[in-house]
Every structure is written in C-alpha cells, then in structure tokens.
Scaffold this active site. Structure first.
Site, PDB file in Angstrom:
ATOM      1  N   ALA A   1       1.849  -0.970   9.899  1.00 44.40           N
ATOM      2  CA  ALA A   1       2.681  -0.498  11.012  1.00 44.40           C
ATOM      3  C   ALA A   1       3.457  -1.710  11.831  1.00 44.40           C
ATOM      4  CB  ALA A   1       2.032   0.211  12.063  1.00 44.40           C
TER       5      ALA A   1
ATOM      6  N   THR B   1       0.919  -1.198  -0.030  1.00 52.42           N
ATOM      7  CA  THR B   1      -0.137  -0.077   0.080  1.00 52.42           C
ATOM      8  C   THR B   1       0.810   1.220   0.113  1.00 52.42           C
ATOM      9  OG1 THR B   1      -0.230  -0.186   2.450  1.00 52.42           O
ATOM     10  CG2 THR B   1      -1.885  -1.279   1.086  1.00 52.42           C
TER      11      THR B   1
ATOM     12  N   GLY C   1       0.913  -3.814   4.607  1.00 55.90           N
ATOM     13  CA  GLY C   1       0.110  -2.724   4.776  1.00 55.90           C
ATOM     14  C   GLY C   1       0.763  -1.297   5.238  1.00 55.90           C
ATOM     15  N   HIS C   2       0.319  -0.431   5.131  1.00 59.92           N
ATOM     16  CA  HIS C   2       0.775   1.001   5.451  1.00 59.92           C
ATOM     17  C   HIS C   2       1.975   1.016   6.729  1.00 59.92           C
ATOM     18  CE1 HIS C   2      -1.569   1.841   9.196  1.00 59.92           C
ATOM     19  NE2 HIS C   2      -2.356   1.258   8.485  1.00 59.92           N
ATOM     20  N   ASP C   3       2.760   1.653   6.392  1.00 59.11           N
ATOM     21  CA  ASP C   3       3.958   1.891   7.679  1.00 59.11           C
ATOM     22  C   ASP C   3       4.796   0.825   8.082  1.00 59.11           C
ATOM     23  OD1 ASP C   3       3.587   4.818   7.616  1.00 59.11           O
ATOM     24  OD2 ASP C   3       1.557   4.367   8.379  1.00 59.11           O
TER      25      ASP C   3
END
Length: 230
Positions: free
Chosen positions: A174, A136, A154-156
C-alpha cells in the site's frame, strides 16, 4: 495513462525488431535481459543501441551504435524500443524526445519473475523488470517504471510513471511512489507511506513517514536533506 494487466500482454512475433536507447552499463544489462527473454521465448531481433552521447567504441556487447534520438525518430519501420536510462528525470526526457509514430515501447519482464493473472499486476508501456524481482498482488506500475535486480513490491503498491528502483530496493504494501521517484540500492519504503513526485531516496535509507515532492532523503529513518529547485 493506459495500463493493462500483465496477463493481457502477448509475446511479440519471432524476430520483431527492437533497439535499446542508452549505450551505458544499464543498456548492456537490458540487452542481457532481452537475450534471457529470447532464450525463454524467441521474440526480439535486437538491432543495436541509440544514445544522444556517442559511446567510445562503435560497438557495444557485439551490437552497433546506431545514432541519436533524432536518428531513431527518422525510422521508417515499426520498431520496438527499450529505454535503458537509470535516472528517472533523464528517462522521462528521453521518452519525450522519441516522438515517431513508428516507435513502440514494450514492457520487458525477466522470464523468471512470476506474474500470473491471479496476481493482478498492471504495467504501463516501457516498464523494465529485471531478474530476481518479487511482486505480490494488486500492484500498479506506471509507464517506463524501472525495477532493477532483486527488488520487491508488496500488495496494493502504486508506482507512478518513470519511477526507478535500484537493486534490492523494497516497496512495502500500500505504499505509493509518485511520478519520477528514485530509490537507491537497498532503500526501503514501509507500508502505506507516500513518496512525493521526483523525490530521491538514498541507498540504504528507510522511509517511515511520507516525503514531500522533490526532496532528497537519506538515513534510517530517512530525512530530507534539501528541497530541490524547480
């Protein structure tokens, strides 16, 4: 570690020489990845395979076996190398042996994997990202990270050097995988969880809380089986 956003990478010149280290099944899959890249943008002239264990036949998938890591280090020309070794620890050991200044390790990403500048995806050298992966945004992959078929990140999320995700593994937003982590097929790390250096997550396991370094964890939720000797 030096990383560049994926958008900073430029395709190599047409016909740039490349070899694959790893003469097993993953090596043949990486050859397929390179041929799929060439079909989209002709770049690589794949010369053959290297491995410290000689294969049973002198050719693999129509390409020759060329020798060991010592032979590869003896190359006198600039040469790109894809390190196709599935085990995180074994891949790190191979890279430590490939010391010639003539060798480079491009990041190879399947042409259908979407990585645009707006996603802010950072890749280290030698990363391999196979078909069907979804990343992402605001993600960092360290050096020689392997994402096998159909993985999601996923993000971060941060995946440090030499992490390995087997087919359909999932890393949620994260989450952080320390260096050398290995996720088996269909393993999942949920949001914000940290997995310690060198830990192994078994196939189908779901990691819902932080794992310490150098453990093997299995089950739903994942639980550590043992602490591995160092």
């Amino acid at each position: 570690m030096t990383t560049l956003f994926f958008s900073d990478y430029e395709a190599g010149e047409t016909g740039a020489p490349l070899v694959i280290f790893g003469a097993g099944g993953l090596g043949r899959e990486v050859l397929l990845l390179i041929r799929q890249l060439n079909a989209s943008h002709p770049t690589w002239d794949v010369r053959g395979f290297y491995d410290d264990v000689a294969p049973a036949t002198p050719t693999l998938a129509g390409l020759p076996y060329l020798g060991t890591s010592a032979d590869l280090n003896a190359t006198a020309e600039p040469l790109a190398v894809a390190v196709a070794v599935g085990s995180s620890a074994s891949r790190a050991a191979v890279v430590s042996r490939l010391s010639s200044p003539h060798l480079s390790f491009p990041a190879l990403v399947h042409p259908q994997v979407v990585l645009g500048p707006e996603q802010r995806i950072a890749l280290g050298e030698g990363c391999l990202v196979q078909q069907g992966c979804i990343l992402t945004c605001d993600i960092s992959l360290g050096r020689f990270v392997l994402l096998n078929l159909g993985c999601t990140v996923g993000h971060d999320a941060v995946l440090e050097d030499f992490c390995s995700l087997m087919p359909h593994a999932n890393v949620s937003g994260a989450a952080r995988l320390a260096a050398g982590c290995y996720l088996g097929t269909n393993a999942t790390v949920i949001q914000g969880v940290r997995v310690g250096e060198g830990s192994i997550v078994g196939a189908g396991a779901v990691v819902v809380r932080d794992l310490p370094p150098h453990v093997t964890a299995v089950g739903v939720p994942a639980r550590a089986l043992k602490v591995e000797d160092k």
